[in-house]
Design an enzyme around this catalytic site. Structure first.
Site, PDB file in Angstrom:
ATOM      1  N   GLU A  38     -31.619 -15.153  42.893  1.00 28.69           N
ATOM      2  CA  GLU A  38     -30.573 -16.177  42.991  1.00 28.69           C
ATOM      3  C   GLU A  38     -29.194 -15.553  42.828  1.00 28.69           C
ATOM      4  OE1 GLU A  38     -30.668 -20.292  40.917  1.00 28.69           O
ATOM      5  OE2 GLU A  38     -29.423 -19.044  39.614  1.00 28.69           O
ATOM      6  N   TYR A  95     -23.696 -20.801  46.923  1.00 29.84           N
ATOM      7  CA  TYR A  95     -24.964 -20.597  46.200  1.00 29.84           C
ATOM      8  C   TYR A  95     -26.031 -20.159  47.196  1.00 29.84           C
ATOM      9  CZ  TYR A  95     -29.356 -21.637  43.812  1.00 29.84           C
ATOM     10  OH  TYR A  95     -30.611 -21.540  43.261  1.00 29.84           O
TER      11      TYR A  95
END
Length: 382
Positions: free
Chosen positions: A189, A101
């Site tokens: 993101e 992530y």
């Protein structure tokens, strides 16, 4: 402005961030044709601006044309958390060794940008933060200093990414910073950021929110705005110059000031009601502003009661009251109204409001009493 996944990947490409090859499809036949061009296996992905697509059945692997057709037929028109799928992203499948992530966003409390990286990708970052907060490496970024490669290497190492992924992930993280900073994003993101079996690191997903306040610097954003599915209530409010955010409750809220509007939403929740919106009419509350606000609230079929919460500072109470009364003459309101008016010349303002028939408008002296009455009226009309 939130982007669809495919738009986010197009935006990433402007900054050199590697992604999987893919193509957009608006029909089943187009989806199959794009899948044939890309080569199997492919992933058929619903394009909606909400998370949880995979759990809802909106992301499917297709090994051949028949499976691509079946998945496209099933996903197009699917409702995912209130978002109907009208477009697909057909992407060449990746051989995934590990999922990570990475993101950049603004930490308002620190008044700095925030980089977050985790070796636990592929799941909601909120879930990771709740169950294993130590698994997220965080680094604040001063925009004056920027985010050099050395800083990227440090945060990637702190996150515990696999050795094979660290150097390419650090390089990609610098590119993601450039996208976030130069691209005027509120959020950039990647979840998951993947390490493939042949040692490459690239973005398998893209979640990008653009800062509307920077739109004047980006005429190219017009192509994204054209695909935006805007809440009709928010569209009407924007046309009237109002700060409005649509919610899912039944108590319509009008307040003068963003802080007061947020507090009003909280108090309505506190007394058992549900706010239908956040609406800030600004420092003033004249008849034109109030009429515009009431028109927007009145256009929401879910609203069963309206709570007007005004604190008179520079704007005096009698001016606010006269504005409300005049606005009621301009707009035919379907829901009962509760007003809390306080501050400068509040007593005189309340006397003016007392002349309005009580079945149309009630006045309460405190915010909590007014919120309680508005929630009660909404329940009665449910």
């Amino acid at each position: 402005m939130d982007l669809f996944e495919y738009q986010g990947k197009q935006y990433f490409a402007r900054f050199g961030i590697p992604t999987s090859p893919g193509a957009v499809a608006d029909s089943v036949e187009e989806a199959v044709a794009k899948a044939d061009e890309l080569g199997y296996p492919v992933v058929v992905k619903a394009q909606v601006k909400v998370g949880g697509r995979g759990k809802a059945g909106g992301v499917k692997l297709a090994a051949n044309a028949e499976e691509a057709r079946q998945h496209a037929q099933a996903i197009l028109g699917m409702d995912i958390k209130g978002h109907v799928v009208h477009r697909l992203w057909i992407e060449r499948a990746s051989d995934i060794a590990k999922e990570y992530y990475a993101s950049f966003t603004l930490d308002r409390s620190a008044k700095l940008h925030l980089c977050m990286v985790s070796a636990k990708g592929g799941v909601d970052i909120e879930e990771v933060a709740a169950t294993d907060p130590g698994a997220i490496a965080r680094r604040h970024v001063d925009p004056v200093d920027g985010f050099p490669l050395e800083a990227a290497r440090e945060v990637v190492a702190a996150a515990g990414l696999d050795e094979a992924a660290r150097e390419p992930a650090a390089a990609l993280l610098v590119q993601l910073w450039d996208c976030y900073d130069q691209g005027d994003c509120d959020l950039a993101e990647i979840n998951p950021l993947i390490l493939t079996t042949d040692g490459r690191v690239h973005a398998l997903d893209a979640k990008v929110s653009l800062d509307d306040n920077a739109a004047f610097r980006h005429p190219e954003w017009a192509e994204f705005a054209g695909t935006e599915t805007e809440d009709p209530r928010e569209k009407l409010a924007k046309e009237k110059g109002l700060q409005y955010v649509g919610l899912d409750g039944e108590v319509g809220i009008i307040a003068n000031g963003a802080g007061l509007a947020m507090s009003t939403c909280d108090v309505v929740e506190q007394v058992g009601g549900k706010p239908a919106n956040f609406l800030d009419i600004g420092g003033g509350a004249n008849a034109a502003q109030m009429a515009n606000a009431l028109e927007v609230i009145n256009a929401d079929p879910k609203v069963r009661a309206i709570f007007i919460n005004i604190f008179g500072g520079i704007t005096r109470g009698e001016e606010v009251a006269n504005g409300i009364v005049e606005a009621l003459g301009r707009v035919e309101i379907a829901s009962p109204i509760v007003v809390r008016l306080d501050g400068t010349n509040a007593e005189e303002g309340r006397r003016i409001l007392a002349q309005v028939p009580p079945e149309r408008l009630e006045s309460r002296p405190t915010m909590i009493e007014a919120a309680r009455r508005a929630a009660e009226l909404a329940r009665q009309r449910a």
